[in-house]
Scaffold this motif. Structure first.
Motif, PDB file in Angstrom:
ATOM      1  N   ALA A  65       1.065  -0.053  -8.609  1.00  0.00           N
ATOM      2  CA  ALA A  65       0.494  -1.401  -8.518  1.00  0.00           C
ATOM      3  C   ALA A  65       0.198  -1.771  -7.070  1.00  0.00           C
ATOM      4  N   HIS A  66       1.053  -1.322  -6.174  1.00  0.00           N
ATOM      5  CA  HIS A  66       0.806  -1.564  -4.748  1.00  0.00           C
ATOM      6  C   HIS A  66      -0.467  -0.857  -4.285  1.00  0.00           C
ATOM      7  N   HIS A  67      -0.640   0.387  -4.700  1.00  0.00           N
ATOM      8  CA  HIS A  67      -1.818   1.142  -4.275  1.00  0.00           C
ATOM      9  C   HIS A  67      -3.093   0.689  -4.969  1.00  0.00           C
ATOM     10  N   LEU A  70      10.103   2.278 -13.339  1.00  0.00           N
ATOM     11  CA  LEU A  70       9.810   1.001 -12.691  1.00  0.00           C
ATOM     12  C   LEU A  70       9.350   1.211 -11.254  1.00  0.00           C
ATOM     13  N   ARG A  71      10.015   2.107 -10.546  1.00  0.00           N
ATOM     14  CA  ARG A  71       9.620   2.368  -9.157  1.00  0.00           C
ATOM     15  C   ARG A  71       8.218   2.967  -9.100  1.00  0.00           C
ATOM     16  N   CYS A  72       7.925   3.884 -10.001  1.00  0.00           N
ATOM     17  CA  CYS A  72       6.588   4.487 -10.029  1.00  0.00           C
ATOM     18  C   CYS A  72       5.523   3.442 -10.356  1.00  0.00           C
ATOM     19  N   THR A  73       5.837   2.546 -11.280  1.00  0.00           N
ATOM     20  CA  THR A  73       4.893   1.492 -11.645  1.00  0.00           C
ATOM     21  C   THR A  73       4.626   0.572 -10.466  1.00  0.00           C
ATOM     22  N   ALA A  74       5.684   0.179  -9.755  1.00  0.00           N
ATOM     23  CA  ALA A  74       5.517  -0.701  -8.595  1.00  0.00           C
ATOM     24  C   ALA A  74       4.683  -0.020  -7.513  1.00  0.00           C
ATOM     25  N   TRP A  75       4.948   1.261  -7.282  1.00  0.00           N
ATOM     26  CA  TRP A  75       4.177   2.008  -6.270  1.00  0.00           C
ATOM     27  C   TRP A  75       2.703   2.039  -6.648  1.00  0.00           C
TER      28      TRP A  75
END
Length: 362
Positions: A85-87, A78-83
């Motif tokens: 999506a932010h980039h 989840l953290r990797c996905t959010a990162w």
């Protein structure tokens, strides 16, 4: 489609963002192929993310373990996905749907926060002998199955041998479990080793396992809610603090029904007074909590730390300005707050009167 090889505190994934819809794609088989360490890309899992809504921002996230099985919860994924999506899209706050469960995510310049729900905690689920010593494992459901054993020395354990034994224990059939070995490393720190189901090996970190470790390792009456998963040589990478919002306690006094925010990979929390970034992160996170809770109570745990603990704290000089700046941010969102010194005799009693504790302020 965007392809990434990415990791969250060493828990590594192949991440495919917005793949072309393909109803014929066998993602479990693709996970086995791509995650193979010798013949594929090599990873602990395959993550598929798709942007399904812009207002509000929602991403659908699927995670497959290296053996092709479905991961119902993976904090690192989840953290990797959010990162990502932010980039890719510039999102800073978003919702992530994994296995039908919604998680909230906040991305700052150098950190990613995600929520994780904790269900029932069951003491003494299974027992085995580790290095001649009978050892009990308690269980906690953090979106997926975890058991946790508190041990004297995590480095002395054959995590793969014991982990595999417990993972396939008959009392935990048919689903099996993820297995965590936890050692206390100070009043607010844990050393953790994790054997992950579906990877069928020890992994460098496990987000949902770190949350389970905090819930089980720290009694409710003493939990400061900012335990750190410290790096282990050659195996464990660093998690940031796991901050908990307690609701109710089980029969042993341990809190259940928490919503946890997992953060990483930075070691320090709310520290860098020179830039003010950490204070802004704290205020942003607390504003999120404030949305569904009136009169949020926040304890600022501020006091001396040992020389060993300082190794895990910011190298920037930290003084009373940090506490002052954070207290001003809390005033702006209408939170009830107080500075508590952990060295004072009534510290634990006072701490119990607050919803959230922010520590590592030194």
């Amino acid at each position: 489609m965007r392809f990434r090889k990415i990791h969250g505190a060493g828990n590594d994934f192949v991440l495919l963002a917005d793949p072309t819809p393909d109803g014929e794609k066998d993602w479990p088989k693709e996970a086995e192929r791509l995650c193979a360490r010798r013949t594929g890309v090599g990873a602990d899992g395959l993550v598929i993310s798709s942007l399904i809504s812009i207002s509000p921002i929602v991403l659908a996230v699927s995670c497959f373990n290296a053996d092709g099985s479905v991961a119902t919860m993976c904090g690192s994924a989840l953290r990797c996905t959010a990162w990502a999506a932010h980039h890719d899209h510039g999102f800073r706050e978003m919702s992530l749907r994994m296995a039908g469960v919604m998680h909230e995510a906040i991305v700052s310049d150098d950190s990613v926060w995600v929520t994780a729900e904790v269900g029932a905690v069951h003491p003494r689920r299974v027992q085995t002998v580790i290095n001649g010593k009978p050892t009990w494992f308690d269980s906690a459901h953090t979106g997926t199955e975890h058991v946790v054993a508190i041990v004297d020395d995590v480095d002395a354990i054959d995590a793969v041998l014991v982990g595999r034994l417990i993972r396939h224990h008959p009392d935990l059939a048919p689903l099996g479990t993820n297995v965590n070995f936890v050692e206390a490393a100070g009043s607010q720190a844990l050393k953790i080793r994790a054997y992950e189901r579906g990877v069928e090996a020890e992994t460098l970190s496990c987000g949902s396992g770190a949350v389970a470790a905090v819930v089980i390792a720290a009694p409710a009456r003493t939990r400061v809610a900012a335990c750190r998963h410290r790096p282990q040589p050659c195996r464990g990478a660093a998690h940031g603090p796991a901050i908990s919002r307690p609701t109710e306690a089980d029969s042993l006094g341990r809190r259940t029904g928490h919503q946890h925010l997992r953060r990483g990979p930075r070691m320090t929390q709310f520290l860098d007074s020179s830039s003010g970034l950490a204070v802004r992160e704290a205020a942003q996170t607390l504003r999120y909590w404030q949305r569904d809770r009136e009169g949020l109570g926040v304890a600022l745990v501020y006091g001396p730390v040992s020389a060993e603990d300082r190794l895990y704290h910011s190298k920037c000089p930290v003084d009373q300005r940090s506490v002052t700046a954070l207290s001003e941010a809390l005033d702006r969102i209408g939170a009830r707050w107080k500075v508590l010194n952990p060295c004072e005799p009534d510290f634990i009693t006072e701490l119990a009167g607050y919803d959230v504790a922010l520590s590592n302020l030194h």
